[in-house]
Design a protein around this motif. Structure first.
Motif, PDB file in Angstrom:
ATOM      1  N   TYR A  47       9.713  -7.615   2.831  1.00  0.00           N
ATOM      2  CA  TYR A  47       8.552  -7.015   3.484  1.00  0.00           C
ATOM      3  C   TYR A  47       8.236  -5.654   2.867  1.00  0.00           C
ATOM      4  O   TYR A  47       9.131  -4.828   2.662  1.00  0.00           O
ATOM      5  N   LYS A  48       6.976  -5.408   2.597  1.00  0.00           N
ATOM      6  CA  LYS A  48       6.554  -4.163   1.977  1.00  0.00           C
ATOM      7  C   LYS A  48       6.457  -3.023   2.997  1.00  0.00           C
ATOM      8  O   LYS A  48       6.356  -3.253   4.199  1.00  0.00           O
ATOM      9  N   ASN A 192       2.945  -9.245   4.710  1.00  0.00           N
ATOM     10  CA  ASN A 192       2.511  -8.295   3.686  1.00  0.00           C
ATOM     11  C   ASN A 192       0.997  -8.271   3.529  1.00  0.00           C
ATOM     12  O   ASN A 192       0.416  -7.241   3.171  1.00  0.00           O
TER      13      ASN A 192
END
Length: 221
Positions: A47-48, A192
């Protein structure tokens, strides 16, 4: 003075660790209406992280007043519901509970956030460090204040901050940066693709909300 120096040292270490946790560069994902949103890959996570930046037409202490009003988060923090102040250890250290509304069929997410506040006495730049904590790390009184039963999924891995830089008596630059692991079976590609909305809508609503009279005349420092 030693206490202030210790706070500054802790903040510097935190920011350095935050930077080292990321891999690659921030990529501009949206630049609209005076708000810039960036995303970045996080080492060891699918996950960003996101980072939003904007200038709000409010003095620093007005923005601090907004952040101090936990119950008011529903009016400006994106998809936030059921916010509650659990425990205030001091003016500079507090614990909050909140839920984030996730789109169906995903379950909502809930988290306990610790807010640690630091201010550079020379520049007045103020940082509100955000970190996820487990319920059993809370004092007993704060544990008792938690909702007893929800359908939300608990998220513990949260790290980020609000950084407030005073530009004048009427303007403050706000940076909102966050990374979390939403746990569960949510596809990373889906999460994202949606994270840009969070800082954009949060900062957009903040600019309107912070102008209310109830946030004037606040002086925590």
């Amino acid at each position: 003075m030693n206490g202030i120096k210790d706070q500054c040292l802790v903040l510097v270490v935190f920011l350095l660790l935050s930077v080292s946790a990321f891999a690659g560069e921030w990529e501009l994902a949206k630049d609209e209406d005076g708000i810039r949103v960036y995303t970045r890959v996080v080492e060891g996570s699918d996950y960003k992280a996101f980072r939003g930046e904007s200038i709000v037409n409010a003095e620093l202490n007005q923005v601090m007043a907004l952040l101090d009003d936990t119950s008011g988060f529903v009016h400006w923090m994106f998809k936030c519901k059921s916010p509650k102040l659990l425990y205030k250890a001091s003016l500079m250290d507090r614990y909050q509970y909140l839920q984030n509304d996730f789109p169906w069929p995903a379950a909502d997410r809930e988290m306990i956030l610790r807010n640690e506040i630091y201010q550079d006495t020379a520049t007045r730049v103020t940082t509100v460090k955000l970190s996820g904590v487990k319920a059993d790390a809370l004092p007993k009184s704060a544990q008792a204040a938690l909702p007893t039963k929800t359908d939300a999924v608990r998220v513990d891995e949260v790290a980020g901050f609000f950084e407030l830089t005073p530009l004048s008596d009427t303007q403050t630059k706000v940076v909102f940066q966050l990374h979390l692991n939403p746990v569960g079976a949510l596809p990373a590609s889906l999460v994202n693709s949606m994270i840009v909305d969070n800082p954009f809508e949060t900062l957009k609503a903040m600019r309107t909300r912070v102008a209310l009279p109830e946030y004037a005349n606040f002086n925590p420092f």
